[in-house]
Design an enzyme around this catalytic site. Structure first.
Site, PDB file in Angstrom:
ATOM      1  N   ARG A  17      11.930  30.262  -1.017  1.00 15.31           N
ATOM      2  CA  ARG A  17      12.507  28.414  -1.122  1.00 15.31           C
ATOM      3  C   ARG A  17      11.669  28.462  -2.845  1.00 15.31           C
ATOM      4  NH1 ARG A  17      10.319  23.306   1.701  1.00 15.31           N
ATOM      5  NH2 ARG A  17      11.630  21.987   0.779  1.00 15.31           N
ATOM      6  N   HIS A  18      12.376  27.815  -3.274  1.00 17.43           N
ATOM      7  CA  HIS A  18      12.262  27.153  -5.010  1.00 17.43           C
ATOM      8  C   HIS A  18      10.784  26.549  -4.921  1.00 17.43           C
ATOM      9  CE1 HIS A  18      13.202  23.052  -3.430  1.00 17.43           C
ATOM     10  NE2 HIS A  18      13.680  23.313  -3.143  1.00 17.43           N
TER      11      HIS A  18
ATOM     12  N   GLU B  82       7.795  23.445  -5.453  1.00 19.90           N
ATOM     13  CA  GLU B  82       7.533  22.329  -4.853  1.00 19.90           C
ATOM     14  C   GLU B  82       8.450  21.141  -6.652  1.00 19.90           C
ATOM     15  OE1 GLU B  82       4.057  19.813  -3.166  1.00 19.90           O
ATOM     16  OE2 GLU B  82       4.749  18.266  -5.157  1.00 19.90           O
TER      17      GLU B  82
ATOM     18  N   ARG C  36      15.847  23.914  -9.694  1.00 19.87           N
ATOM     19  CA  ARG C  36      14.773  24.133  -9.570  1.00 19.87           C
ATOM     20  C   ARG C  36      14.297  25.963  -8.636  1.00 19.87           C
ATOM     21  NH1 ARG C  36      18.191  20.720  -6.656  1.00 19.87           N
ATOM     22  NH2 ARG C  36      18.882  21.621  -4.220  1.00 19.87           N
TER      23      ARG C  36
ATOM     24  N   GLU D 111      21.863  24.776  -1.631  1.00 17.55           N
ATOM     25  CA  GLU D 111      21.205  24.266  -1.007  1.00 17.55           C
ATOM     26  C   GLU D 111      22.842  24.101  -0.235  1.00 17.55           C
ATOM     27  OE1 GLU D 111      19.426  23.328   1.690  1.00 17.55           O
ATOM     28  OE2 GLU D 111      18.186  22.830   1.681  1.00 17.55           O
ATOM     29  N   ARG D 112      22.421  23.069   1.355  1.00 21.26           N
ATOM     30  CA  ARG D 112      23.674  22.428   1.927  1.00 21.26           C
ATOM     31  C   ARG D 112      23.806  21.450   1.515  1.00 21.26           C
ATOM     32  NH1 ARG D 112      23.161  19.685   8.238  1.00 21.26           N
ATOM     33  NH2 ARG D 112      24.835  19.384   8.150  1.00 21.26           N
TER      34      ARG D 112
END
Length: 224
Positions: free
Chosen positions: A19-20, A22, A69, A93-94
């Site tokens: 996951r990217h 923060e 990101r 992403e969704r």
């Protein structure tokens, strides 16, 4: 080092999903979706830490969502591994429709009925204003990851993407239904390892939520 041994089976592909790092909106509990929000300082630090943890790993390719990101998170690993990041809109992403740009609290207050359906994980509920349903999102991510796996059977690849994508990937491997509450972490910049069996075809969990290279990491919020 958080790298795993290169797969020996020529009919399997191992994927390290990240996951990217923060972003300011992660810190504000704000829904990003397809909006293009860059990393904050913590996110850049996490990206460098993730790259260090993957040094020495044998990766055939690096893929990432085409949102900033994800590309910023992939960049240090691509530099250290001597590979070029290949961006893909299919790994985004969704799409959260009219929820995009709102905090979770704002979404709950302004759109209580839609927010309740979102929190209930109704698979066929699509966010107004162009948003995706969970079912359609899952189909998109399953197809995207399978396509990458088939291109790299017998190899190991790195995929940098988003929290919602990791949610779907874990469910593909664990057989947890889309509607079931999430019972696993989704952390910024953690390492999550899956293996695709081309003879199955099937997904298998290898390791999840590896974060010993990180000083801290936020979970995807909420469990939806």
């Amino acid at each position: 080092m958080n790298t795993l041994q290169h797969p020996q089976n020529p009919r399997r592909c191992r994927i390290c999903l990240v996951r990217h790092g923060e972003t300011p909106w992660n810190a504000e509990r704000r829904l990003q979706g397809h909006l293009d929000v860059p990393l904050n300082e913590v996110g850049h630090t996490q990206a460098e830490a993730t790259a260090r943890s993957l040094r020495g790993g044998r990766f055939a390719a690096i893929y990432a969502s085409d949102l900033t990101r994800a590309l910023q998170t992939a960049a240090p690993a691509a530099r250290d591994l001597g590979l070029e990041t290949q961006p893909s809109a299919a790994l985004r992403e969704r799409h959260y429709g009219l929820f995009q740009g709102l905090t979770y609290d704002e979404a709950a207050e302004r759109h209580p009925d839609a927010y309740a359906r979102f929190r209930a994980r109704e698979a066929t509920f699509a966010f107004p204003e162009g948003g995706e349903s969970l079912a359609d999102f899952a189909v998109r991510i399953d197809a995207a990851l399978k396509a990458l796996a088939h291109c790299h059977l017998g190899e190991q690849i790195l995929v940098v993407t988003h929290g919602g994508v990791l949610d779907i990937a874990h469910r593909l491997a664990s057989k947890l239904p889309l509607e079931a509450p999430r019972d696993f972490p989704i952390l910024n910049a953690a390492l999550n390892w899956l293996e695709y069996d081309g003879d199955g075809p099937a997904w298998h969990l290898v390791a999840w939520g590896v974060q010993d290279h990180l000083a801290s990491a936020r979970d995807e919020l909420p469990n939806a």
